[in-house]
Structures are given as structure tokens and as C-alpha cells.
Design a protein around this motif. Structure first.
Motif, PDB file in Angstrom:
ATOM      1  N   THR A  90       0.834  -1.194   0.000  1.00  0.00           N
ATOM      2  CA  THR A  90       0.000   0.000   0.000  1.00  0.00           C
ATOM      3  C   THR A  90       0.870   1.246   0.000  1.00  0.00           C
ATOM      4  OG1 THR A  90      -1.658  -1.184   1.281  1.00  0.00           O
ATOM      5  CG2 THR A  90      -1.854   1.201   1.194  1.00  0.00           C
ATOM      6  N   SER A  96      -2.552  12.010   3.712  1.00  0.00           N
ATOM      7  CA  SER A  96      -3.653  11.056   3.628  1.00  0.00           C
ATOM      8  C   SER A  96      -3.769  10.232   4.908  1.00  0.00           C
ATOM      9  CB  SER A  96      -3.460  10.132   2.427  1.00  0.00           C
ATOM     10  OG  SER A  96      -3.552  10.861   1.219  1.00  0.00           O
ATOM     11  N   LYS A 119      -3.919  -1.081   4.317  1.00  0.00           N
ATOM     12  CA  LYS A 119      -4.916  -1.107   3.246  1.00  0.00           C
ATOM     13  C   LYS A 119      -6.312  -1.316   3.825  1.00  0.00           C
ATOM     14  CE  LYS A 119      -3.782  -3.212  -0.496  1.00  0.00           C
ATOM     15  NZ  LYS A 119      -3.449  -4.266  -1.497  1.00  0.00           N
ATOM     16  N   MET A 122      -7.391   2.015   5.276  1.00  0.00           N
ATOM     17  CA  MET A 122      -7.766   2.945   4.219  1.00  0.00           C
ATOM     18  C   MET A 122      -9.161   2.632   3.686  1.00  0.00           C
ATOM     19  SD  MET A 122      -4.136   2.984   2.173  1.00  0.00           S
ATOM     20  CE  MET A 122      -4.866   3.608   0.666  1.00  0.00           C
ATOM     21  N   ASN A 123      -9.393   1.377   3.406  1.00  0.00           N
ATOM     22  CA  ASN A 123     -10.683   0.965   2.872  1.00  0.00           C
ATOM     23  C   ASN A 123     -11.810   1.216   3.869  1.00  0.00           C
ATOM     24  OD1 ASN A 123      -9.356   0.154   0.601  1.00  0.00           O
ATOM     25  ND2 ASN A 123      -9.444  -2.028   1.044  1.00  0.00           N
ATOM     26  N   VAL A 126     -12.651   4.984   3.828  1.00  0.00           N
ATOM     27  CA  VAL A 126     -13.457   5.341   2.655  1.00  0.00           C
ATOM     28  C   VAL A 126     -14.873   4.804   2.812  1.00  0.00           C
ATOM     29  CG1 VAL A 126     -13.723   5.035   0.168  1.00  0.00           C
ATOM     30  CG2 VAL A 126     -11.461   5.449   1.135  1.00  0.00           C
ATOM     31  N   ILE A 149     -14.998  -1.977  -0.515  1.00  0.00           N
ATOM     32  CA  ILE A 149     -13.819  -1.479  -1.214  1.00  0.00           C
ATOM     33  C   ILE A 149     -12.996  -2.650  -1.713  1.00  0.00           C
ATOM     34  CG2 ILE A 149     -11.844   0.077  -1.088  1.00  0.00           C
ATOM     35  CD1 ILE A 149     -14.433   1.460  -0.339  1.00  0.00           C
ATOM     36  N   GLU A 151      -9.312  -2.797  -3.449  1.00  0.00           N
ATOM     37  CA  GLU A 151      -8.190  -1.922  -3.827  1.00  0.00           C
ATOM     38  C   GLU A 151      -8.666  -0.468  -3.743  1.00  0.00           C
ATOM     39  OE1 GLU A 151      -5.256  -3.102  -4.093  1.00  0.00           O
ATOM     40  OE2 GLU A 151      -5.804  -5.200  -4.102  1.00  0.00           O
ATOM     41  N   THR A 152      -8.626   0.265  -4.854  1.00  0.00           N
ATOM     42  CA  THR A 152      -9.123   1.651  -4.840  1.00  0.00           C
ATOM     43  C   THR A 152     -10.428   1.782  -5.622  1.00  0.00           C
ATOM     44  OG1 THR A 152      -7.782   2.214  -6.766  1.00  0.00           O
ATOM     45  CG2 THR A 152      -6.820   2.625  -4.595  1.00  0.00           C
ATOM     46  N   ILE A 273      -6.088   7.775  -7.849  1.00  0.00           N
ATOM     47  CA  ILE A 273      -5.561   7.514  -6.517  1.00  0.00           C
ATOM     48  C   ILE A 273      -5.706   8.716  -5.589  1.00  0.00           C
ATOM     49  CG2 ILE A 273      -3.193   8.175  -7.067  1.00  0.00           C
ATOM     50  CD1 ILE A 273      -4.264   5.202  -4.852  1.00  0.00           C
ATOM     51  N   PHE A 276      -9.225   8.944  -4.444  1.00  0.00           N
ATOM     52  CA  PHE A 276      -9.504   7.885  -3.484  1.00  0.00           C
ATOM     53  C   PHE A 276      -9.042   8.308  -2.092  1.00  0.00           C
ATOM     54  CE2 PHE A 276      -8.409   4.042  -1.129  1.00  0.00           C
ATOM     55  CZ  PHE A 276      -9.579   3.308  -1.251  1.00  0.00           C
ATOM     56  N   PHE A 277      -7.845   8.882  -2.019  1.00  0.00           N
ATOM     57  CA  PHE A 277      -7.361   9.373  -0.739  1.00  0.00           C
ATOM     58  C   PHE A 277      -8.266  10.468  -0.189  1.00  0.00           C
ATOM     59  CE2 PHE A 277      -2.731   8.118  -1.861  1.00  0.00           C
ATOM     60  CZ  PHE A 277      -2.960   6.847  -1.342  1.00  0.00           C
TER      61      PHE A 277
END
Length: 283
Positions: A90, A96, A119, A122-123, A126, A149, A151-152, A273, A276-277
Motif C-alpha cells: 500500500t 492522507s 490497506k 484505508m478501505n 473510505v 472497497i 483496492e481503490t 488515486i 480515493f485518498f
């Protein structure tokens, strides 16, 4: 009489002599003053030159200080945008990370405990923010709307009963709220591409207007796309309509309940990307 004349001439000569001495003295004094004035002017010019040199040095120092300050700011910015590559592959910037941590403070601790990697975190961030934006965190029926989620890529799955009447591809009035919130998310990030996928259960359908499940899944996707474009002003260049028929079920189609789960519309958000952040930021 002669004595008086001699005395007068003598007095005049003496006076003339004294006046000449004073004149010479004044001339000498004037010369000294002129010399001092010239010296003062030279000193003034020398001081002005030295001041100019000092001012130039001060300006140079100020420029260097400003450059150093810019370098410091640049280092701060570089530090914020610096990308860290983690053990699981990741990649994320410090900025971020701060946004993610601010969001995760609001996440259910039980869910947070399940995040084993960066990861995952992060997911989860989001997922939380999108669910909050669409008000799905407060829904009693968790299966009607689900945010996941991969990946992105962000996938929002909406049960068909939230969007359509049974066996129909026409958008129902109860879909307005969820489509409005979905449009708000899409319109907030112009670079996001959005794929709308229609999914059906395995029961076959054939009517005057619907040939089969392929047809129904595609018609439902295009209905959602048209609604987003025409009613909620989503840029059509961001939209993709597709149908999956019954060939990607969530569960086996062996019960009524399971078939209901498989009848869904999946909204796939594909941000770059950076966007996504941005979705990790706590609002």
C-alpha cells in the motif's frame, strides 16, 4: 598743519595694513572651510557607498532567509506528500494518513479491530465516509445498501427494492433519496468514473418489453444512468451502463431470501488515486 596731515596719512596706512591682514585671515579661513566642506562631501559619499554595500548585504541575507523559509515550507509539503510504501504494497502520503486517522476515530471499534493492514484501514475510512455521505450508517436494513472497497475501487450495492418495482426497470419514486445522495458523491469528485451494473436473480423473465435477464439487467442500469444524468446533473461522460444478468450472484439462488439479495444494482466508483485518498477525509 603739516603734523596733522602726517598723522592722518599714518592712521590711514595703518588701517589699510590692518584690513589687509584681516582679509588674508578671512581668505585663509574661507579656504579651510572649503577644504573641510570638500572633505565632508567625500566622507558623505564614502558613507553612502558603505551604506549601499551594507544594504546590499542585508538584502542578500533577507533573500537567503526567504529562500530558507521557502525550503522549510517545501520540506513540510514534501513531507506531507511523501509516499510511504508499506509491507503489504500500500502506498499512502502523510497527509492522507492524517485524514484517514481523523476518520477512523469515528469508526466502530469492533470494525476497526478487524483492520489488520494499512490497506484495510484505508478501505474502512473510505467505506465509513461514503456510508455517512449516503446515510447508510443509520439504515436498519444493512443489506439494502452496502459499501465495499476492492483496492481503490468503491462498490455500492443497492437492493432492487430500493430502486425499482418488482420485475420492472422503471425507477420508483422511493429511489429519489438514495440517487440524490449518490449523485452528490459523484458530483463532488469530477474525475471519478462511475459504472452502473444491473444484476438479477436466476429466474427467467420474458415479456413484451424485456427479452431476458440480460435485457432486464442492462435496462435497469441504463435507467439509473439516465436518472443520474437527467435529474441529478451528473456528467454523462463519467457514466457507464452495463448488465451482468444473473451470472454474478452474491449467494445461491436457492431461496426467496437469497434471490432477493442477488437482485441488485451495483454502483462502482473508480476514482484516481488522489481522489480515493480524498474520500478518506472526515467531513
Amino acid at each position: 598743519m603739516k603734523k596733522i596731515s602726517i598723522l592722518l596719512v599714518t592712521t590711514i596706512l595703518l588701517s589699510a595694513c590692518v584690513s589687509k591682514k584681516k582679509y588674508v585671515a578671512l581668505e585663509q579661513e574661507n579656504g579651510e572651510i572649503k577644504s573641510q566642506l570638500t572633505k565632508t562631501r567625500v566622507e558623505k559619499e564614502d558613507l553612502e557607498n558603505k551604506f549601499a554595500q551594507i544594504q546590499a548585504r542585508v538584502d542578500d541575507y533577507n533573500s537567503k532567509i526567504n529562500a530558507l523559509n521557502e525550503d522549510v515550507e517545501g520540506l513540510k509539503i514534501d513531507n506531507d506528500i511523501k509516499l510511504d510504501v508499506n509491507a503489504d504494497g500500500t502506498v499512502i502520503s502523510n497527509e492522507s494518513k492524517r485524514k484517514m486517522l481523523a476518520t477512523l476515530e469515528n469508526v466502530d471499534p469492533a470494525k476497526l479491530a478487524e483492520a489488520k493492514t494499512l490497506k484495510d484501514s484505508m478501505n474502512l475510512a473510505v467505506q465509513y465516509n461514503l456510508a455517512k455521505s449516503m446515510d447508510t450508517n443509520n439504515l436498519n436494513e444493512d443489506e439494502d445498501i452496502a459499501v465495499n472497497i476492492n483496492e481503490t475501487v468503491v462498490m455500492i450495492s443497492i437492493s432492487d427494492k430500493m430502486l425499482f418495482n418488482s420485475g420492472s426497470y422503471r425507477i420508483s419514486s422511493k429511489a429519489n433519496t438514495i440517487l440524490q445522495k449518490l449523485a452528490d458523491v459523484i458530483n463532488s469528485e469530477e474525475s471519478i468514473d462511475v459504472m452502473v451494473e444491473g444484476h438479477t436473480d436466476s429466474r427467467t423473465i420474458s415479456t413484451e418489453k424485456i427479452a431476458d435477464n440480460w435485457d432486464l439487467s442492462v435496462l435497469r442500469a441504463t435507467s439509473v444512468v439516465r436518472q443520474l444524468q437527467n435529474k441529478y446533473n451528473v456528467n454523462p461522460e463519467q457514466l457507464i451502463a452495463s448488465g451482468r444478468s444473473s451470472y454474478q450472484p452474491l449467494v445461491d439462488n436457492d431461496t426467496r431470501e437469497n434471490r432477493s439479495k442477488n437482485r441488485r444494482t451495483r454502483i462502482i466508483l473508480m476514482p484516481n488515486i488522489d481522489k480515493f485518498f480524498a474520500l478518506m477525509e472526515a467531513k
